[in-house]
Design an enzyme around this catalytic site. Structure first.
Site, PDB file in Angstrom:
ATOM      1  N   GLU A 148       0.885  -1.184   0.000  1.00 38.69           N
ATOM      2  CA  GLU A 148       0.000   0.000   0.000  1.00 38.69           C
ATOM      3  C   GLU A 148       0.918   1.229   0.000  1.00 38.69           C
ATOM      4  OE1 GLU A 148      -2.369   0.485   3.571  1.00 38.69           O
ATOM      5  OE2 GLU A 148      -3.737   1.921   2.617  1.00 38.69           O
TER       6      GLU A 148
ATOM      7  N   ASP B 107     -12.450  -0.551   1.778  1.00 41.54           N
ATOM      8  CA  ASP B 107     -11.449  -0.361   2.833  1.00 41.54           C
ATOM      9  C   ASP B 107     -12.084   0.254   4.088  1.00 41.54           C
ATOM     10  OD1 ASP B 107      -8.936  -0.579   3.946  1.00 41.54           O
ATOM     11  OD2 ASP B 107      -7.987   0.968   2.718  1.00 41.54           O
ATOM     12  N   ASP B 108     -12.217   1.570   4.113  1.00 42.77           N
ATOM     13  CA  ASP B 108     -12.803   2.284   5.262  1.00 42.77           C
ATOM     14  C   ASP B 108     -13.800   3.303   4.707  1.00 42.77           C
ATOM     15  OD1 ASP B 108     -10.915   1.342   7.551  1.00 42.77           O
ATOM     16  OD2 ASP B 108      -9.567   1.933   5.930  1.00 42.77           O
TER      17      ASP B 108
HETATM   18  N1  ADE Z   1      -6.526  -0.066   8.907  1.00 48.66           N
HETATM   19  C1  ADE Z   1      -7.682   0.385   8.408  1.00 48.66           C
HETATM   20  N2  ADE Z   1      -7.523   0.741   7.130  1.00 48.66           N
HETATM   21  C2  ADE Z   1      -6.231   0.501   6.794  1.00 48.66           C
HETATM   22  C3  ADE Z   1      -5.453   0.644   5.622  1.00 48.66           C
HETATM   23  N3  ADE Z   1      -5.956   1.127   4.474  1.00 48.66           N
HETATM   24  N4  ADE Z   1      -4.153   0.293   5.666  1.00 48.66           N
HETATM   25  C4  ADE Z   1      -3.622  -0.175   6.797  1.00 48.66           C
HETATM   26  N5  ADE Z   1      -4.304  -0.337   7.915  1.00 48.66           N
HETATM   27  C5  ADE Z   1      -5.600  -0.005   7.922  1.00 48.66           C
HETATM   28 ZN    ZN Z   2      -7.287  -1.982   4.619  1.00 47.39          ZN
END
Ligand code: ADE
Ligand code: ZN
Length: 339
Positions: free
Chosen positions: A205, A283-284
């Protein structure tokens, strides 16, 4: 525009496709409105005095900027009912996006460190997942270790999980990537594999290709979360493609965390062209501006994705899931019916 009369036609096509979501942190689905409501219910003081002020704070220049706010936000989650409500709200949104299968991450260390019982965290999430089964949404639950903490703390978390392993399908690795390579967790992942758990890790990432190699060679991952920076290393791309591993890619997350400068520069098409099994995930979503369909639509518009590319992404979401092949089959048939 490739094969669609308009962006609206492409959005409608995406919305109608059955999909699985394979990269979703349940704590990252905590919308500001629910954060406020839970803060009131639990008597927790927030650093913000309105929903608008919370949303305005969601400007990030890297992963750590986001994580600092994410760990603050989850402080409102205290009871089994809170975890149930959070998960039920996510599942309603997923259902509205035609998501038929979810593989959900949770971060127990973000809660047990605040005195919340592990059983309440996993119990509330699992109760909502179980109810959703009756509405046609299947699921798997994946416990993540926070990589900015020690391996000993991850071992203690795995110990705490032992009475609940009937509810937990796999273990993942998340939080601050740079400076915390997968090899730091070699022993705890080996133990998890020995317990029959699937192995995942966020890798590539922000971290270099070497971290992706370690996820493969040291941890023995069954799937790679993100994986963007794998594209910097041709031998690594060949290895991932050859092993048939799935990447859980998160376009709006990548944009908000400045992993890409804009979505037109997103590597999703390059991944597909290199033979990698990429998927699209949120993801979030409460922090990054959209759930699965919003991610699909944003990246499809930016890259002008074709019907075949969108279908491939939807298929990958099921073939890359931990569903048994016979349980993937009806979803793949439903996707084929849209082709
Ligand atoms: N925790 C929550 N979202 C994340 C992300 N994109 N990368 C790493 N840890 C996370
Ligand atoms: Zn993640």
């Amino acid at each position: 525009m490739t094969g669609f009369a308009s962006p609206a036609a492409r959005a409608a096509f995406i919305a109608a496709l059955p999909k699985a979501e394979l990269h979703l942190h349940i704590e990252g689905s905590l919308e500001p409105e629910m954060m406020f409501a839970l803060a009131q219910r639990n008597g927790v003081r927030l650093a913000f005095d309105s929903v608008e002020a919370i949303r305005a704070a969601y400007e990030f220049s890297n992963l750590q900027d986001f994580l600092d706010i994410y760990y603050q936000g989850m402080a409102v989650l205290l009871t089994e009912q809170d975890f149930y409500d959070l998960t039920a709200a996510y599942l309603r949104r997923a259902a509205a996006d035609n998501v038929r299968h979810v593989e959900i991450f949770f971060d127990p260390q973000g809660h047990t460190a605040r005195g919340v019982a592990f059983a309440d965290v996993v119990g509330g999430i699992a109760r909502a997942l179980d109810e959703a089964k009756g509405r046609g949404i299947s699921s798997r639950l994946i416990m993540c270790f926070l990589r900015h903490l020690s391996e000993a703390e991850a071992e203690a978390t795995l110990d705490e999980a032992l009475p609940h392993l009937h509810l937990i399908h796999g273990v993942g690795l998340d939080s601050s990537e740079l400076g915390h390579p997968p090899e730091k967790f070699a022993r705890v992942f080996a133990r998890a594999r020995g317990l029959g758990l699937k192995i995942l890790a966020h890798a590539g990432e922000e971290g270099p290709p070497d971290y992706v190699w370690q996820a493969l060679d040291v941890l023995g991952v069954d799937r790679i979360d993100h994986g963007n920076r794998a594209l910097e290393d041709d031998a690594l791309v060949q290895r991932i493609a050859g092993d048939g591993l799935t990447l859980t890619v998160c376009p709006l997350s990548n944009l908000k965390l400045c992993v890409v400068k804009d979505l037109a520069a997103h590597p999703l098409r390059a991944m597909l062209n290199a033979g990698l099994k990429a998927t699209v995930n949120s993801d979030d979503p409460a922090y990054f501006g959209g759930y699965v369909n919003a991610n699909f639509i944003a990246v499809a518009d930016a890259l002008d994705l074709s019907r075949d590319e969108i279908i491939a992404l939807a298929r990958n979401s099921f073939t890359g899931s931990f569903l048994a092949p016979e349980d993937q089959a009806p979803h793949l048939a439903a996707i084929a019916a849209h082709g």
